[in-house]
Each structure stands twice: as structure tokens, then as C-alpha cells.
Design an enzyme around this catalytic site. Structure first.
Site, PDB file in Angstrom:
ATOM      1  N   GLY A 692       0.831  -1.198   0.000  1.00  0.00           N
ATOM      2  CA  GLY A 692       0.000   0.000   0.000  1.00  0.00           C
ATOM      3  C   GLY A 692       0.864   1.246   0.000  1.00  0.00           C
ATOM      4  O   GLY A 692       2.016   1.234   0.440  1.00  0.00           O
ATOM      5  N   VAL A 699       3.487   1.097   2.832  1.00  0.00           N
ATOM      6  CA  VAL A 699       3.214   0.039   3.805  1.00  0.00           C
ATOM      7  C   VAL A 699       3.738  -1.256   3.216  1.00  0.00           C
ATOM      8  O   VAL A 699       3.474  -1.585   2.046  1.00  0.00           O
ATOM      9  CB  VAL A 699       1.711  -0.082   4.114  1.00  0.00           C
ATOM     10  CG1 VAL A 699       1.472  -1.204   5.122  1.00  0.00           C
ATOM     11  CG2 VAL A 699       1.172   1.232   4.655  1.00  0.00           C
ATOM     12  N   ASP A 822     -10.563   9.847  12.724  1.00  0.00           N
ATOM     13  CA  ASP A 822     -10.512   9.429  11.323  1.00  0.00           C
ATOM     14  C   ASP A 822     -11.091   8.023  11.178  1.00  0.00           C
ATOM     15  O   ASP A 822     -10.524   7.163  10.503  1.00  0.00           O
ATOM     16  CB  ASP A 822      -9.073   9.471  10.812  1.00  0.00           C
ATOM     17  CG  ASP A 822      -9.006   9.480   9.278  1.00  0.00           C
ATOM     18  OD1 ASP A 822     -10.039   9.786   8.643  1.00  0.00           O
ATOM     19  OD2 ASP A 822      -7.938   9.186   8.727  1.00  0.00           O
TER      20      ASP A 822
END
Length: 1006
Positions: A692, A699, A822
Site C-alpha cells: 500500500g 506500507v 478518522d
């Protein structure tokens, strides 16, 4: 044919004329109303507004003499602003737009409505300040502007509206002063300024001129100073509410001289002084002066209030005895005096003369017996008398308390056996009797709904009955320090809802059941200080939610099952037993160094100072002769020296070839037991392992070997230096995830930092993020799932409950609370069993109390589609913004839509509200790829609506959200009492914009 008589002809003529006039009206003002309907989003709630009918027939419209005089448009889901042509309705006198979604600044367009006398725009989304020329609404009698987002000062011009009888400005964001000019409103009967954060406010002395005032409602307004004695001039006052403030000093005796005062609410202040002994208000029905610093005795004159229904004096510093006259009031329903310094005996006549509903006297120094007749009226819902010095037996009359849901008598000096009928009371769910001298045995049957039983520190005895398997709703069972004997029956392990079990400090014997059948929810198991023997059952390792395990001071033998190392234990105590062999690798570290003491035959492979080393001379390993040991030492030294010399030569040559290369130094900080090294991570930071990419970096999925397999590594980087925002996110992530532990929050294993990079190492979750499963175009087959697999409803509900548990822990169990800021489907990760874990705490914030001068504000962060509306313009941080975002996630789960996916410019939450407001079937909004489960999905859809209410105070807490989700089980798993009302889930009560806490004691018991 007989001709009509002249009078009849006259009537017919008048009727025809009036019909023509009505038609003329319909033509002239109908267009304005239809244009208003269009401007407000053409809501389906106004479907009866059309060009073929007279507006006077529309239920929302009031007419007089063929002209519109009133509009009652409350709760119609109106959108947009108020159009300027609304005052084309020239005879408009009253307008109610309560509880809609109207935005913009204060609607000065109403200045053109010259006959307007009532204006209600409460519970909308208006912003800005009230205009300085608000007195242009000169005819106004009723003004309700509450429940909006108005800020700044209340303009002094409001004192020029001399016709006002009601002025309601409650629940806004006013942060200025309270204008003394309000005292000029001589006709005012209701004044509501509640729930505003006024700056250094005091009640203006000019308010003494409000001689017609009946309702004075000003809680939660930051009031300071003393209660002004000038309020005694308000001779017509019926309701006075100054709660949730910072008032201090004595209560002016003049306040109790009002002849018409029906209610007084003064709770949760910081008042001090004594309650005056003279009370001359015979019509009082409710008195609430709780949560202050009041001192002295409770006046006996309270007993003269023969209409008194509610008496709340809790959380003060009152002393002395409770007057017997209070127990003789014939209308008394609620009596709450907990958290004081009261002494003496409870008046024995409590409950004998009135239908008591609530009786709370805990946290005092009361003595004597519990009153015999508390349940005489048949209405008592709770008996709360813990932490006193009460004695004697429990009255048998408690067996008739069918409406009681909770009895809390812990930490007293009660004796004797529990009357048998108390165990099986029809509605009881909580029975807390710890810290007394009760005796007797456990019953074979308890109430169907009993979920909490606490009987620790008593003298209960006998065996645990096998019939305990019928206690199916038991969630918490605390029975420490009693005299129970015998074995723990295998039937005990069938209680699937049990989460907390304390049986330590008894005389239980025998082996533990070899199979743990249904303790799947157990988080705490404490069996310490008993006489249990045999081996520790490996089946304990199947308790995946177990966090605390204490089997100390027993007679367990054999080896510790290595499977226990798979548990995520935060506390382990196996000390003072007869265990043998090596400690499992997972526990052989400093974190558990005191968990195994007083087990002489246990050994450690590390430097655990409390155990001998498995390779020492005292261990059972093979012994070598001194010559062989010497040769090994010499050979090892030679090899080590040769290695060091070789490395030095190679390194020197390497430096010569690359003199300009900068060495990177990494600092490692671990938060959990490490079963991999720094080298494992750094050597695998390659493009091939990237899974990612985000704004902060990449990531990686990195293999670290068994038993962990993989970890996920988030790299926060910059070409030169770390960006300040990235630095803050890194710090927040480390600060929060490094200190909290919960099975539904992603585990931060360690972090590595260098000059220009920072690495966060997490547990790897195989199924990655929720949004990929809900909105991904192509899902690769995993864990036996076929391509194109769609999450079924049981898995979606499991995910919702798991995520809710994580947020509930952050909001309610962390001190201070943590707000994620979030919450979204991409930040909810899924393990191999689709258990949800909250991730990405880079924007999270710890809700510490603001320092003087700080307003508790923050910069706007988060993701579009998940923003709470108020967060965009107030930037105030509280848990309700997470509730809103989680509500959007719930809507994603039930509809399959993305957060920004709606009709036109609407996001998902707005679309869902519009769909519901149009009266369409909820089923039509649900994900078409899910078959069945319509009832449960409809319930969660409506819960998502409640969570995304525009007004923060209308949203439930995460604790309430979690409770509702847990009840969304198939109907055949619920008791009959809970099945009722499931088909018609009414959101209206939960959508109320105002809520009031009636018992702070109830909050303490959650």
C-alpha cells in the site's frame, strides 16, 4: 317547485362569495407556498402541497379569513436556507421550523413579516451571530432560537422586544456575555439560556425586574459567583434551573419564599453553605439541589411539602440524620441523597405512605436496618444503599419488588441468608452484595435476566450447583473470599455470555474441567487461593478474549501448556503452585518475571531472577567435565578473535572504497514481546513487499518467521527530513498505540526511527481493510473464499460489533478518553477470522482537560464523507465526532455504498436521511447482494441514521451503540421480552434533541 325563502338565498349568496374569495386566496398565495416547498428540497413530507387543493386544507398551514397566518413545519427534513419571498405571505403571524436541516445565518428575511408574533427556528443548523438590529422583529411574542450554532454575544437589542413572553436561546455556542437588557422584558414568562459557554457570566441584577417570569432555565452556562438574592423578586417563578454551573456560597433563604415555585433544579453546581430551614413553597413537586457543596442537616421542613414528588440532594456535604417527616410525604416517588455525610438510621416509614420508584442513599454513614416497606407501593425500580454501616437481615418484603432491576447493598454489615425470592425477582439484572456477612448457599435457579452477581467478601458456603448452567445471561460473577467447596462443575463452562469470573479465596478443590465449552467471551479468570490440583487444561488457550489469568496459590502440577502463549494476556499469575519444566517461550521475558515465583521445579532460559536457569548446574541437563569446558572456552575465544579481525579488515577496506557513504543509525522502541529482530525488518524493505501507498509513505508486508509469520510496516519518510505533520502523526500513533491494549485495536509491536525515516511495525492482518471487501472491484480468494465473495450479514455484524468495542474502549475505558478523528472503513482492519481492529491513530487525540485559555479546539482533520457536520465550523473535539463517522461505516455495511456515494451532491449519510424521510421502505436502501436478515439490517440502518444526527447531543454514546448492535441477533436467540418491538424499531425517541440525566448513580453502575 317551491322557491327558496329570502334568508336562504342570502346564505347561499354569502357561501358563494366566500368560495370565490377562498379561490382568489388560493391563487394569490398558493404560488408562494409551492415555491417554498421547492426551495426546501421538495421534501416528501409535503407531498400534499399541490396546485389542485387549497392551502387552507394542508395540515401544516393555518388560515384566517382566507389568508395564511401560520406555518407548522417542524420535523419535515427541510433543506437549504430560508428564501426572502417567505414574507410575501403578508399576514403570517406564526412560523415553526423546528427540527429541520436549514442552514445559513440568522434569517433577517423575517424582518419583512410585519405581523410575525411567533418564530421557532430551533434545532436547525444556523450559524453566525444574532444581528444587532434584531429588535426589528418588534411584534414578536415567542422567540425560540435554541439548538443551533449561534456564536458570540447575545445582542443587547433583544431587550427592546417588549412583547416577548418566551425567549429561548438554549444549546447554542454563545461565548460572550449575558446582556442585562433582558431585564427590560417585563412581559417575559419563559427565559431559556441553557447549555451555552458564556464568558465569566453572572446573573445580571437587572433580572430582578422580570416580575412575570415563570420559568428560568439556565443550566450549563458557566455561571459563577453566588446565587443572587435579587431572584427573590421573581414572585411568579415556577421553575428555576441553574444546574451544571460553578455557583458557590450559600443558597439565599429568600429563594424558598416563592409562593408558586413548582420545581427547583440546582444540581451539579459548586454551591456551599447550608440549606435554609424555612421553606414556604407548598406547591413544590420537585427539588433538585444535588451536585453542590451544600453543608449542614437536611431541613425537617421538607416534610411539609405535601406535593413533593422528587427530592434530589445527592453529591453534597450534608450531615446529620434524614428527617422522618420526609418518609411521610404521600407523593414522594424519588429520593436520592447519595454521596453525603449523613448519619443515623433510615426512617422506617419510607415506602409506607407513597409509591417509591427510586431509593438511593449510598456513600453515607447510615446505620440500622433497611426500611421494611420500601416496596409497599409496588413501583420501586432500584434499591441503592451501598457503602454505609447498615446492619441486620434483608427485609423479606424485597421479595415482592417485581419492578426492581438492581439491588446494590455492598460494603455494609448485613447478615443472614438472602431471602429466596430475591434471587428470582422478575426483572432483576444486577445483584451486588459484596462486603457484608451474608451466609447460605448458591441457589439452583436465578432470574432469567440476571447478568451481574457480586457476592465477594461474605460467608457463602457449599458447592457450586451444576444447575448454574441455567444462569444463561450471567455476564459478571464475583464470588471472591467466601467458603465455597468442592469441584468446579463442567456445567459452569457452558455460560457463553460470561466475561468476568472471580472465585479466588475459597476452598474449591479437584481439577479444572478439561474442556472449556462456551467461555468464549471470558476476559478475566481468577481462581487464586483455592485447593485446585491437576494439570492446567490446555483448553484454556481457546479463550481468545482472555486478558487476565490468575491461578496462583493452588496445587497445580505438570508443565505449563505452551498453547497459553497464544493468548494476549495482559496479566498472568501462576505463582505458588507445583508446576515443572520450562516456561513457555512467550512468557519467558521480563514482563512476566513475577508470574511464576514459588514453583521450585520451573526453570527459565533467560535471566529471570526469580527462577533458576534451565542450563545451570541445578537443571537436569547433561553435565560436562572441567577439561571439556576449558577446551570449549579456549576454542570459542580463538574463533571470536579471528572473526573480529576479519570483520575489521573487511570494514576498513569497505570504508576506503566508499568514503562518502553516510551510515544510518536506527533507534528501536518495542511495546510487545519481540520474536523478530531489527535486521528482519530493514533487510526486507523492498518494493516487492509493498502492499500500500499513502501520503506519508509506503506500507510493507514483511515475513519474520514463525510463529508470527508476517508483520506490517508503515514507513513515514521524506527525501530530506520528516514533515512536521508527519512527525505529529508518528508521535500520536506511538503515544496512543504504545500505551493501550484491546483486542479490537491494532497492535503496535515496535517502532524504529532514524534521521530521515520512521518505521511503525504492526501485527499483520490477513484480510486487510474493510473498504476493500465492501467497495473493492476485485477481491482475491482468501482463506477458502471464492472469487467475487461478498461479505454476508453475520460477518458484517461481527465487524460492526468489533469496531464498536474498540471505539467504546477508547471513549469510555481510557482515562482520559481518546478520540480517533478518522474513523472510516479503510481504517478498520480484518484478521483471518474477520475480527475487526481499529487502525491508523495518526490523527487521534487524547481528551485531556484544556488548560486555562485553551478552548479545546483543534485543526480540522479526517476524511470526506465521514466528517461530523459541526466539526467543519467549530473544530471542537469530543467523542461524538467518532460516533458520526462510525454511523457512516454502519451505513456502508448495510447499503454497500461508499461514504461519498449518494444522489447528486449528497453524501451517504445525507442520502440515507433523505431516503428515510421520503417514507420509502428501509429495505430498498439495503445492499441488494445480501439475502435475508432484513430485520437486523434495517435496525442497523436506523442506528446509522441516529449516529449521523446533525446535532451532536442527539447522537448516542458508543456504549449505547455497542449495546444495540449486540442485540441484533436472530430472534430465536432472544428472550420473549426482548423480541417485542424488534419489528418496529422506532428511532423517534433516540432522535430527540434533548436528553437529561436523571440518575448519576445509574451512570456509575454502567
Amino acid at each position: 317547485m317551491t322557491q327558496p325563502s329570502p334568508p336562504l338565498l342570502l346564505y347561499i349568496f354569502i357561501f358563494l362569495i366566500s368560495g370565490v374569495t377562498s379561490q382568489q386566496f388560493s391563487t394569490s398565495e398558493q404560488t408562494t407556498l409551492l415555491n417554498l416547498k421547492q426551495a426546501w428540497g421538495d421534501p416528501p413530507s409535503l407531498a400534499n402541497w399541490n396546485s389542485t387543493s387549497s392551502p387552507c386544507t394542508w395540515t401544516e398551514i393555518q388560515c384566517r379569513k382566507g389568508s395564511v397566518t401560520g406555518m407548522q413545519l417542524q420535523s419535515k427534513l427541510l433543506l437549504g436556507t430560508i428564501p426572502p419571498f417567505i414574507c410575501d405571505l403578508s399576514n403570517l403571524e406564526n412560523v415553526s421550523l423546528h427540527d429541520n436541516l436549514i442552514t445559513g445565518e440568522f434569517p433577517t428575511v423575517f424582518y419583512n413579516c410585519s405581523k410575525l408574533i411567533e418564530l421557532d427556528i430551533s434545532q436547525n443548523m444556523f450559524v453566525g451571530t444574532l444581528p444587532d438590529d434584531i429588535d426589528r422583529l418588534s411584534q414578536l411574542k415567542i422567540a425560540d432560537f435554541g439548538g443551533n450554532n449561534f456564536t458570540g454575544d447575545i445582542p443587547p437589542a433583544i431587550g427592546n422586544l417588549s412583547a416577548l413572553t418566551q425567549l429561548l436561546l438554549y444549546q447554542n455556542l454563545f461565548n460572550g456575555t449575558v446582556p442585562p437588557e433582558i431585564g427590560n422584558l417585563s412581559n417575559l414568562e419563559t427565559l431559556g439560556l441553557a447549555y451555552n459557554d458564556f464568558a465569566h457570566p453572572e446573573i445580571p441584577s437587572e433580572f430582578r425586574k422580570l416580575n412575570n417570569l415563570k420559568i428560568f432555565w439556565m443550566p450549563g452556562t458557566n455561571l459563577a459567583g453566588k446565587i443572587p438574592s435579587s431572584l427573590s423578586n421573581l414572585v411568579n417563578l415556577e421553575l428555576l434551573d441553574l444546574s451544571l454551573n460553578n455557583l458557590e456560597g450559600e443558597i439565599p433563604p429568600e429563594l424558598f419564599l416563592f409562593q408558586n415555585l413548582d420545581r427547583m433544579f440546582l444540581y451539579k453546581n459548586t454551591l456551599s453553605g447550608q440549606i435554609p430551614a424555612v421553606i414556604q413553597s407548598p406547591n413544590l413537586t420537585q427539588i433538585d439541589i444535588s451536585m453542590n457543596r451544600l453543608t449542614g442537616p437536611i431541613p425537617d421542613d421538607f416534610g411539609k411539602l405535601q406535593k413533593l414528588e422528587v427530592l434530589n440532594l445527592y453529591s453534597n456535604q450534608l450531615s446529620g440524620q434524614i428527617p422522618a417527616s420526609i418518609s411521610q410525604i404521600p407523593t414522594l416517588r424519588v429520593f436520592k441523597v447519595f454521596r453525603n455525610k449523613l448519619t443515623g438510621e433510615l426512617p422506617p416509614e419510607f415506602g409506607l405512605h407513597s409509591k417509591l420508584e427510586s431509593f438511593e442513599v449510598s456513600d453515607n454513614q447510615l446505620t440500622g436496618n433497611l426500611p421494611e416497606n420500601l416496596c409497599a407501593g409496588g413501583s420501586l425500580a432500584g434499591v441503592i444503599a451501598f457503602s454505609n454501616n447498615l446492619t441486620g437481615h434483608l427485609p423479606r418484603s424485597l421479595e415482592s419488588c417485581d419492578k426492581v432491576t438492581g439491588i446494590q447493598l455492598y460494603n455494609n454489615n448485613f447478615t443472614g441468608e438472602i431471602p429466596s425470592g430475591i434471587w428470582t425477582l422478575q426483572n432483576i439484572s444486577s445483584l451486588r452484595l459484596s462486603g457484608n456477612s451474608f451466609s447460605g448457599e448458591l441457589p439452583s435457579k436465578v432470574a432469567w435476566n440476571l447478568s451481574r452477581l457480586e457476592i465477594s467478601d461474605n460467608k457463602f458456603s457449599g458447592r457450586i450447583p451444576p444447575e448454574i448452567s441455567s444462569w444463561s445471561k450471567l455476564n459478571v460473577f464475583k464470588a471472591s473470599n467466601n467458603m465455597f467447596t468442592g469441584e468446579i462443575p463442567s456445567e459452569f463452562t457452558t455460560l457463553s455470555e460470561l466475561t468476568v469470573l472471580y472465585l479466588d479465596g475459597n476452598s474449591l478443590s479437584g481439577e479444572l474441567p478439561s474442556e472449556i465449552k462456551s467461555w468464549n467471551s471470558l476476559t478475566i479468570l481468577n481462581l487464586a487461593r483455592n485447593k485446585l490440583s491437576g494439570q492446567i487444561p490446555p483448553s484454556l488457550a481457546s479463550l481468545e478474549d482472555l486478558l487476565e489469568l490468575d491461578l496462583s496459590e493452588n496445587q497445580f502440577s505438570g508443565q505449563i501448556p505452551p498453547q497459553l502463549g497464544n493468548l494476549r494476556l495482559t496479566s498472568l499469575n501462576l505463582s505458588s503452585n507445583k508446576l515443572t519444566g520450562r516456561i513457555p517461550t512467550s512468557f519467558d521475558n521480563m514482563a512476566y518475571q513475577n508470574s511464576f515465583i514459588n514453583n521450585p521445579n520451573l526453570c527459565s532460559t533467560t535471566q529471570n531472577s526469580n527462577l533458576h536457569n534451565c542450563f545451570s548446574k541445578n537443571s537436569h541437563t547433561r553435565k560436562f567435565s572441567p577439561k571439556i569446558i576449558a577446551m570449549i572456552i579456549i576454542l570459542s575465544a580463538f574463533v571470536l578473535l579471528a572473526t573480529i579481525l576479519f570483520v575489521l579488515f573487511v570494514f576498513r577496506d569497505y570504508q576506503k572504497k566508499q568514503p562518502k557513504r553516510i551510515r544510518t543509525t536506527w533507534k528501536l522502541t518495542s511495546f510487545h514481546k519481540m520474536d523478530f529482530t531489527e535486521a528482519n525488518i530493514l533487510s526486507c524493505m523492498t518494493e516487492a513487499n509493498v502492499i500500500g501507498t499513502g501520503g506519508a509513505g509506503k506500507v510493507y508486508r514483511i515475513e519474520v518467521g514463525q510463529p508470527r509469520g508476517y508483520v506490517a510496516v508503515k514507513r513515514i519518510w521524506n527525501n530530506k527530513t520528516i514533515d512536521p505533520n508527519q512527525e505529529n502523526e508518528f508521535t500520536s500513533e506511538v503515544q496512543i498505540l504504545g500505551s493501550i491494549r484491546h483486542s479490537n485495536i491494532v497492535k503496535l509491536l515496535c517502532c524504529l526511527s532514524s534521521l530521515n525515516s520512521k518505521l511503525l511495525v504492526y501485527e499483520y492482518l490477513e484480510h486487510q481493510s474493510l473498504d476493500k471487501w465492501l467497495h473493492g472491484k476485485k477481491i482475491k480468494p482468501k482463506a477458502g473464499l471464492v472469487p467475487g465473495f461478498v461479505l454476508d450479514w453475520p460477518r458484517r455484524l461481527q465487524i460492526a460489533i468489533g469496531a464498536a468495542q474498540g471505539l467504546c474502549y477508547m471513549h469510555h475505558d481510557c482515562s482520559p478518553p481518546i478520540v480517533h478523528r478518522d474513523v472510516k472503513s479503510s481504517n478498520i482492519l480484518l484478521d483471518s477470522e474477520f475480527n475487526a481492529k481499529i487502525a491508523d491513530f495518526g490523527l487521534a487525540k487524547i481528551l485531556e482537560k484544556p488548560k486555562p485559555g485553551e478552548g479545546g479546539l483543534s485543526s480540522i482533520v479526517g476524511s470526506m464523507g465521514y466528517f461530523a457536520p459541526e466539526y467543519a465550523y467549530t473544530t471542537r473535539i469530543n467523542e461524538r465526532i467518532d460516533v458520526y463517522s462510525f454511523g457512516v461505516v454502519l451505513l456502508e455495511l448495510v447499503t454497500g455504498k461508499e461514504a461519498n456515494e449518494g444522489d447528486g451532491d449528497l453524501n451517504l449519510a445525507e442520502w440515507a436521511w433523505k431516503h428515510y424521510g421520503e417514507g420509502d421502505s428501509v429495505v430498498g436502501a439495503l445492499d441488494p447482494e445480501i439475502n435475508g436478515y432484513m430485520e437486523e439490517m434495517s435496525t442497523v440502518f436506523k442506528l446509522g441514521l441516529i449516529c449521523t444526527s446533525t446535532l451532536p447531543s442527539s447522537r448516542p454514546s458508543m456504549k449505547d451503540v455497542l449495546e444495540i448492535l449486540r442485540r441484533c441477533n436472530p430472534l430465536d436467540q432472544l428472550p420473549e421480552e426482548m423480541k417485542q418491538g424488534r419489528e418496529e424499531f422506532d428511532v423517534a425517541p433516540l432522535l430527540k434533541r434533548e436528553s437529561y440525566i436523571t440518575s448519576y448513580q445509574e451512570l456509575d453502575d454502567i
